[in-house]
Design a protein around this motif. Structure first.
Motif, mmCIF file in Angstrom:
data_model
loop_
_atom_site.group_PDB
_atom_site.id
_atom_site.type_symbol
_atom_site.label_atom_id
_atom_site.label_comp_id
_atom_site.label_asym_id
_atom_site.label_seq_id
_atom_site.Cartn_x
_atom_site.Cartn_y
_atom_site.Cartn_z
ATOM 1 N N LEU A 587 0.816 -1.257 0.035
ATOM 2 C CA LEU A 587 -0.012 -0.033 0.010
ATOM 3 C C LEU A 587 1.033 1.168 -0.031
ATOM 4 O O LEU A 587 0.614 2.096 -0.852
ATOM 5 N N LEU A 588 1.889 1.168 0.752
ATOM 6 C CA LEU A 588 2.607 2.404 0.842
ATOM 7 C C LEU A 588 3.548 2.848 -0.634
ATOM 8 O O LEU A 588 3.661 3.847 -0.946
ATOM 9 N N GLU A 589 4.215 1.729 -0.775
ATOM 10 C CA GLU A 589 4.903 1.927 -2.261
ATOM 11 C C GLU A 589 4.053 2.283 -3.335
ATOM 12 O O GLU A 589 4.412 3.145 -4.024
ATOM 13 N N HIS A 591 1.000 4.315 -2.985
ATOM 14 C CA HIS A 591 0.406 5.438 -2.606
ATOM 15 C C HIS A 591 1.225 6.472 -1.630
ATOM 16 O O HIS A 591 0.706 7.383 -1.149
ATOM 17 N N TYR A 592 2.527 6.326 -1.651
ATOM 18 C CA TYR A 592 3.169 6.977 -0.722
ATOM 19 C C TYR A 592 3.287 8.751 -1.300
ATOM 20 O O TYR A 592 3.264 9.608 -0.418
ATOM 21 N N GLU A 593 3.294 8.620 -2.615
ATOM 22 C CA GLU A 593 3.291 10.150 -3.018
ATOM 23 C C GLU A 593 2.068 10.994 -2.700
ATOM 24 O O GLU A 593 2.098 12.189 -2.643
ATOM 25 N N ASP A 594 0.799 10.358 -2.513
ATOM 26 C CA ASP A 594 -0.402 10.939 -2.298
ATOM 27 C C ASP A 594 -0.480 11.129 -0.567
ATOM 28 O O ASP A 594 -1.009 12.163 -0.164
ATOM 29 N N TYR A 595 0.159 10.305 0.076
ATOM 30 C CA TYR A 595 -0.212 10.331 1.659
ATOM 31 C C TYR A 595 1.154 11.061 2.477
ATOM 32 O O TYR A 595 0.982 11.203 3.487
ATOM 33 N N LEU A 596 2.185 10.536 1.895
ATOM 34 C CA LEU A 596 3.463 10.681 2.831
ATOM 35 C C LEU A 596 4.416 11.797 2.332
ATOM 36 O O LEU A 596 4.879 12.460 3.084
ATOM 37 N N ALA A 617 -5.761 3.209 4.865
ATOM 38 C CA ALA A 617 -5.221 1.856 5.044
ATOM 39 C C ALA A 617 -6.369 0.967 5.630
ATOM 40 O O ALA A 617 -6.371 -0.479 5.328
ATOM 41 N N ASN A 618 -7.313 1.652 6.116
ATOM 42 C CA ASN A 618 -8.468 0.835 7.022
ATOM 43 C C ASN A 618 -9.289 0.270 5.781
ATOM 44 O O ASN A 618 -9.862 -0.652 5.593
ATOM 45 N N ILE A 619 -9.347 1.225 4.620
ATOM 46 C CA ILE A 619 -10.266 0.861 3.754
ATOM 47 C C ILE A 619 -9.509 -0.246 2.854
ATOM 48 O O ILE A 619 -10.066 -1.100 2.401
ATOM 49 N N GLU A 620 -8.093 -0.231 2.430
ATOM 50 C CA GLU A 620 -7.580 -1.059 1.588
ATOM 51 C C GLU A 620 -7.130 -2.504 2.525
ATOM 52 O O GLU A 620 -7.204 -3.381 1.774
ATOM 53 N N ASN A 621 -6.731 -2.077 3.553
ATOM 54 C CA ASN A 621 -6.169 -3.491 4.366
ATOM 55 C C ASN A 621 -7.020 -3.524 5.664
ATOM 56 O O ASN A 621 -6.294 -3.746 6.873
ATOM 57 N N GLY A 622 -8.258 -3.310 5.783
ATOM 58 C CA GLY A 622 -9.069 -3.481 6.970
ATOM 59 C C GLY A 622 -9.144 -4.631 7.662
ATOM 60 O O GLY A 622 -10.012 -4.802 8.784
ATOM 61 N N HIS A 623 -8.447 -5.593 7.531
ATOM 62 C CA HIS A 623 -8.429 -7.124 8.195
ATOM 63 C C HIS A 623 -7.713 -6.851 9.376
ATOM 64 O O HIS A 623 -7.727 -7.839 10.070
#
Length: 645
Positions: A587-589, A591-596, A617-623
């Motif tokens: 997820l970070l690799e 979307h980092y440009e948008d969030y970090l 992250a809760n939307i994408e990796n909410g498990h």
């Protein structure tokens, strides 16, 4: 289509909520008062706060622009617009009522004006064009060749004036502004850019007496470097308009827009020297010695190679840093200069600009010091029924100030732990680890000017492991029933950083120059097999590939081998410590440009930025539980002993 502001997924225009994450597509919260505001509204009806960000519209008429807009423009004048007008067929983009048309040089009868987007969730015209083309032919736009990519953009119907921004957006970020949208009508071409009119002008910063000469030399070096790259692309004219040269809050050189070169009269390097000469004259800075000789040689056409310019700038910068050494060695050997550049990191001297493709010439370096150290943490239960994650943040700042200047010393301890062992066990282990480590370093990190050594850091971690392991023994826990926790920890002392970890929680480093880099390697079976030489695909085909090989608590100290890494911060940096609920699925690799990356800026609110990341992250990796700590390290030139001109 409507693009969700949270998860970026596309939704039918009639949807009121995102079909993927449930975010409202009709209203948002005002950042000032918290009241609900429609996405199409410019002003909050509750408190009057502005809800939109200005965009800079470049408008190039295909017919006489002044007549089509019923506005008369005299060269060099700004004319108030009598009423708000829309620029596009769908009445989406509107001119600010108090904005003014400004002639745009190098575009004939073109002009620029500030606009705002009344449909910010709607897919842009540009995005629609690129998406349609990519659907028909995935290679039509995204290619390795710049020529092929330009051809693909042309085939997609992207206006010619917008293509350079699209081509250069990755290679020259953040120097050139972001392309927001672009379209053509029978009457005109419109390109919308990130508005940088509120950035300080380069000349304004140039004349600031608090800006050291070394910083000015660094800007000169950046301009020369840009010239070398933009010359082959035909946009050197962008560097010859003083009003087009801007500086952001981090003293990064930026362009307001791109100006094409006249193909029949290509700018020569001497024009850049003339601009620099004018800057020195207008700002009152003293121009003398080798720098005066350099500008003279440029303007007279005696110096025609950019590498020569940059080499002389670096030599002059070295003289400013070590005048006594220069007296003893007036003609340094070129090999010594190369060696000095290679050793610059150890001498606490850092680069002040961004690398360009094909760049071989070293960049002017400046001595740097800490400007600020800030951090924020957040944890969320995610898709679980309870939260086993814990984080800890401790930052100590010591500031001293006198007539000679202000200095800052800081140290910080930042921890994220992801517990395991079931209800009321994992959260106990993670909390014990954080508390034990914080207590240990309060007792053993007594010198705030030096990081703890590797042995001290390892001992701190083993102490935490022993405490959790002892509780497991006392409670007769065994095997998989034992509680435990992963650990990632970052220690910061000014610009020096130590990173330690056990398990699969991670630390990432984010900079403008290098992007995102994972600094830890997961302690899990798959990674262990890769280190043994197994093919990655085979290693992660194992059913136990993601099983942890190390954790704090389940086993005694002999089985805990923390990884410890030391590094030095060379530029403004954000560190992210996170549990696997954040990092799963790359997820970070992705979307980092948008969030970090935006969090590097001093203007960015770390708490809000981390909140947005955790929600995403809760939307994408909410498990799983989701936890992150962001640490921002900001630097500035060290002015001690630096001449102020």
């Amino acid at each position: 289509m409507l693009v969700c502001p949270e998860c970026q997924s596309k939704n039918p225009t009639q949807n009121k909520y995102c079909q993927k994450c449930g975010t409202s597509l009709t209203v948002r919260d005002c950042e000032e008062c918290g009241g609900p505001v429609g996405w199409e509204e410019q002003i909050c009806p509750h408190c009057g706060a502005s809800m939109v960000k200005p965009l800079l519209a470049l408008i190039i008429p295909k017919t006489p622009a002044v007549e089509s807009e019923n506005v008369e423009l005299a060269q060099g004048e700004e004319t108030e617009i009598p009423e708000v007008a829309a620029l596009d067929p769908n009445q989406r983009y509107h001119i600010y009522s108090d904005s003014a048309l400004s002639p745009s040089p190098h575009y004939g009868e073109g002009y620029s004006v500030q606009v705002w987007d009344s449909q910010p969730l709607a897919e842009s015209y540009l995005s629609s064009q690129l998406s349609a083309t990519a659907t028909l032919d995935p290679n039509a736009v995204l290619t390795d060749s710049s020529e092929s990519q330009e051809e693909g953009l042309q085939q997609a119907g992207v206006p010619a004036m917008a293509i350079p921004y699209q081509l250069l957006k990755d290679r020259f970020c953040p120097i050139i502004p972001r392309l927001y949208d672009a379209w053509e009508t029978p009457e005109k071409t419109v390109v919308l850019l990130e508005d940088r009119q509120n950035y300080a002008g380069l000349t304004q910063c140039w004349e600031d007496p608090d800006i050291p000469l070394l910083q000015v030399l660094s800007w000169l070096d950046e301009l020369a470097q840009l010239w070398q790259n933009l010359a082959s692309l035909g946009y050197c004219q962008s560097l010859l308009e003083a009003s087009n040269l801007r500086v952001d809050e981090d003293r990064v050189l930026c362009l307001q827009q791109l100006y094409p070169d006249d193909p029949e009269h290509q700018p020569e390097l001497s024009a850049l020297g003339q601009l620099w000469q004018r800057f020195f004259s207008q700002t009152g800075r003293t121009l003398y010695g080798p720098l005066a000789d350099l500008l003279g040689g440029l303007m007279e056409g005696k110096i025609t190679v950019v590498d020569d310019v940059r080499s002389r700038l670096r030599e002059f910068a070295r003289q400013q840093e070590a005048p006594d050494e220069e007296e003893n060695n007036p003609e340094p050997d070129p090999s010594d200069e190369v060696e000095e550049q290679e050793m610059s990191a150890g001498a606490h001297e850092e680069k002040m600009n961004y690398p360009m493709e094909g760049e071989d010439v070293p960049t002017i370096v400046l001595p740097m010091q800490l400007l600020s150290l800030t951090a924020s943490g957040l944890t969320h239960v995610g898709g679980r029924d309870h939260n086993e994650d814990t984080f800890g943040i401790e930052t100590l700042i010591h500031s001293t100030e006198n007539p000679l200047g202000k200095t800052l010393q800081a140290k910080g301890i930042y921890i994220v732990c992801d517990g395991m062992g079931g209800h009321a066990a994992g959260e106990v282990a993670s909390a014990m680890a954080v508390e034990s480590l914080q207590y240990y370093f309060r007792e053993h990190w007594t010198d705030p000017t030096v990081l703890p050594d590797e042995e001290t850091i390892r001992q701190a971690i083993l102490t935490a492991n022993e405490k959790i392991y002892t509780v497991n023994l006392e409670n007769s826990r065994s095997g998989s029933g034992r509680m435990g926790t992963t650990l990632v920890m970052v220690l910061v002392q000014d610009r020096n950083v130590a990173i330690a970890h056990v398990g699969d929680s991670r630390v990432y480093q984010i900079t403008r120059k290098q992007g995102i880099e994972q600094l830890t390697r997961d302690h899990e079976v798959g990674q262990r097999e890769i280190l043994r030489g197994v093919d990655p695909e085979d290693a992660y085909a194992r059913p136990d590939a993601f099983q942890l090989t190390q954790a704090l608590g389940p086993r005694e100290n002999d089985f805990v081998k923390p990884d410890v890494l030391f590094l030095e911060v060379h530029e403004d940096t954000v560190f992210l410590l996170c549990s696997d609920g954040v990092s799963d699925g790359d997820l970070l690799e992705k979307h980092y440009e948008d969030y970090l990356t935006p969090l590097i800026s001093s203007r960015a609110n770390l708490e809000e930025g981390l909140y947005d990341l955790v929600r995403f992250a809760n939307i994408e990796n909410g498990h799983d539980n989701i936890t992150g700590v962001v640490v921002r390290v900001k630097l500035r030139p060290n002015l001690d002993g630096t001449p102020i001109m």
